[in-house]
Write an enzyme that holds these catalytic residues in place. Structure first.
Site, short mmCIF file in Angstrom:
data_model
loop_
_atom_site.label_atom_id
_atom_site.label_comp_id
_atom_site.label_asym_id
_atom_site.label_seq_id
_atom_site.Cartn_x
_atom_site.Cartn_y
_atom_site.Cartn_z
N ASP A 21 -52.34 146.53 -18.48
CA ASP A 21 -53.03 145.34 -17.97
C ASP A 21 -54.02 145.84 -16.93
OD1 ASP A 21 -53.67 142.65 -17.32
OD2 ASP A 21 -52.26 142.70 -15.65
N SER A 22 -54.95 144.98 -16.57
CA SER A 22 -55.87 145.31 -15.49
C SER A 22 -55.10 145.50 -14.18
CB SER A 22 -56.91 144.20 -15.33
OG SER A 22 -56.25 142.97 -15.15
N TYR A 53 -60.60 142.69 -14.03
CA TYR A 53 -61.51 142.93 -15.15
C TYR A 53 -62.30 141.64 -15.46
CZ TYR A 53 -58.99 147.24 -16.77
OH TYR A 53 -58.44 148.49 -16.91
N GLY A 54 -61.75 140.52 -15.04
CA GLY A 54 -62.21 139.21 -15.53
C GLY A 54 -63.65 138.86 -15.25
N CYS A 84 -53.27 142.08 -21.40
CA CYS A 84 -54.32 141.53 -20.53
C CYS A 84 -55.22 140.72 -21.44
CB CYS A 84 -55.10 142.69 -19.90
SG CYS A 84 -56.58 142.20 -19.00
N ASN A 85 -55.40 139.45 -21.10
CA ASN A 85 -56.22 138.60 -21.97
C ASN A 85 -57.66 139.07 -22.00
OD1 ASN A 85 -54.75 135.80 -22.83
ND2 ASN A 85 -53.83 136.71 -21.03
N THR A 86 -58.17 139.50 -20.85
CA THR A 86 -59.57 139.90 -20.78
C THR A 86 -59.80 141.14 -21.65
OG1 THR A 86 -59.64 139.03 -18.53
CG2 THR A 86 -61.43 140.48 -19.18
N GLU A 163 -52.49 136.18 -6.55
CA GLU A 163 -52.23 137.48 -5.93
C GLU A 163 -51.89 137.34 -4.45
OE1 GLU A 163 -54.84 140.62 -7.10
OE2 GLU A 163 -54.11 140.41 -9.15
N CYS A 195 -54.40 133.96 -19.45
CA CYS A 195 -54.54 135.03 -18.46
C CYS A 195 -53.12 135.41 -18.07
CB CYS A 195 -55.31 134.52 -17.24
SG CYS A 195 -55.30 135.66 -15.86
N THR A 196 -52.90 136.71 -17.99
CA THR A 196 -51.52 137.15 -17.76
C THR A 196 -50.95 136.70 -16.42
OG1 THR A 196 -52.54 139.21 -17.07
CG2 THR A 196 -51.55 139.16 -19.25
N HIS A 197 -51.81 136.38 -15.46
CA HIS A 197 -51.31 135.91 -14.17
C HIS A 197 -50.75 134.49 -14.23
CE1 HIS A 197 -53.48 139.29 -12.49
NE2 HIS A 197 -53.32 138.90 -11.25
N1 DGL Z 1 -55.13 140.47 -16.51
C1 DGL Z 1 -56.30 139.63 -16.55
C2 DGL Z 1 -56.20 138.70 -17.76
O1 DGL Z 1 -55.15 138.50 -18.33
C3 DGL Z 1 -56.46 138.83 -15.29
C4 DGL Z 1 -56.86 139.64 -14.09
C5 DGL Z 1 -58.22 140.25 -14.22
O2 DGL Z 1 -59.25 139.54 -14.11
O3 DGL Z 1 -58.27 141.45 -14.43
O4 DGL Z 1 -57.20 138.15 -18.16
#
Ligand code: DGL
Length: 277
Positions: A21-22, A53-54, A84-86, A163, A195-197
């Site tokens: 993940d990011s 990463y987003g 990570c969705n992004t 966060e 988004c994983t968060h």
């Molecule tokens: N992990 C990213 C996602 O799932 C969210 C955090 C990021 O922007 O890197 O999209």
């Protein structure tokens, strides 16, 4: 560039599943993998040096994804989970084309969960700017059911709030209302936490969305897809193996790690730091 896992023997079922993940959010997916596949060893890399990463460009997200995948392959990963969705939205196709191990992202499992959940065929998707701009969820949902109407909303303020640990906070509630209300007015009956968060904000999102809206996230569906790929490819760890999880971060930032650890009920043990790139 063709990337190959160390050792070259891809039938070795005791190799770890590589997850990245990011940052820390992908632990929501790692937790689902641990629960569904307790015999598997998980090797998790969180790119905490370069998160988020987003808001970054597609080229940068793809480059980071290859660099982190290389770290996973150096550990002998038998399959890579892009938790990570992004990165899933922007890099899974390139990773699939160039890596010699199976790659599972989170977009397709999330889309499948949404299509299965919606009754009115109106689905809302929330995610980072890069994810929403890529339209990856729309494509994945429409590949399954072209008649589903998708409302996608970028929610760039949610990751920093999560966060900070502001999971139950009136400020977060106000931000959620601003993002969700237009799609709620449009009558979505299913909301994809793209988004994983966001699973960490499940309670607050559910409160705003109301009981008529089903919240879906990719974590469990992604774990189910991993299980079927491992089984189909003869890569599943024997049931009597003792699985486990090892976490590597690219920067030793631990504030959010503790938020996630307590929210997910995970004990991450010793965490090491390795430089990416
Ligand atoms: N992990 C990213 C996602 O799932 C969210 C955090 C990021 O922007 O890197 O999209």
């Amino acid at each position: 560039m063709n990337l190959t896992a160390n050792g070259g023997d891809f039938t070795d079922a005791t190799r770890p599943i590589g997850v990245f993940d990011s940052g820390i959010g992908g632990l929501t997916v790692a937790a689902a993998l641990r629960e569904l596949l307790p015999a598997e060893r998980i090797f998790y890399v969180g790119d905490t040096a370069r998160v988020p990463y987003g808001g970054k460009s597609a080229a940068t997200i793809e480059r980071y994804s290859f660099e982190i995948s290389r770290m996973l392959l150096e550990e002998g990963a038998k399959l890579i989970v892009v938790a990570c969705n992004t990165a899933s939205a922007l890099a899974v196709a390139a990773l699939e084309a160039q890596l010699d191990v199976p790659v599972v992202g989170v977009i397709r499992p999330g889309a499948a969960a949404a299509v299965a959940a919606t009754r009115t065929k109106r689905v809302g998707v929330i995610g980072t700017r890069a994810t929403v701009q890529s339209r990856a969820y729309e494509r994945a949902i429409h590949a399954l059911d072209p008649s589903v109407q998708v409302d996608a909303q970028a929610c760039p303020l949610l990751v920093p709030l999560i966060e900070e640990g502001w999971l139950e906070d009136p400020v977060t509630d106000d931000v959620i209302a601003r993002y969700l209300d237009p799609m709620l007015r449009n009558g979505v009956d299913t909301l994809v936490l793209g988004c994983t968060h966001y699973p960490l904000l499940h309670a607050a999102l559910e409160r705003r969305a109301g009981s008529g809206v089903r919240l879906v996230d990719s974590a469990r569906n992604c774990a189910l897809e991993v299980r079927s790929v491992l089984t189909a490819d003869g890569l599943a760890a024997p049931m009597d193996e003792t699985g486990g999880m090892r976490v590597v971060l690219t920067d030793p930032s631990t504030g959010f790690l503790r938020v996630a650890e307590s929210a997910l009920g995970l004990d991450l043990g010793e965490i090491s730091v390795r430089v990416a790139g």
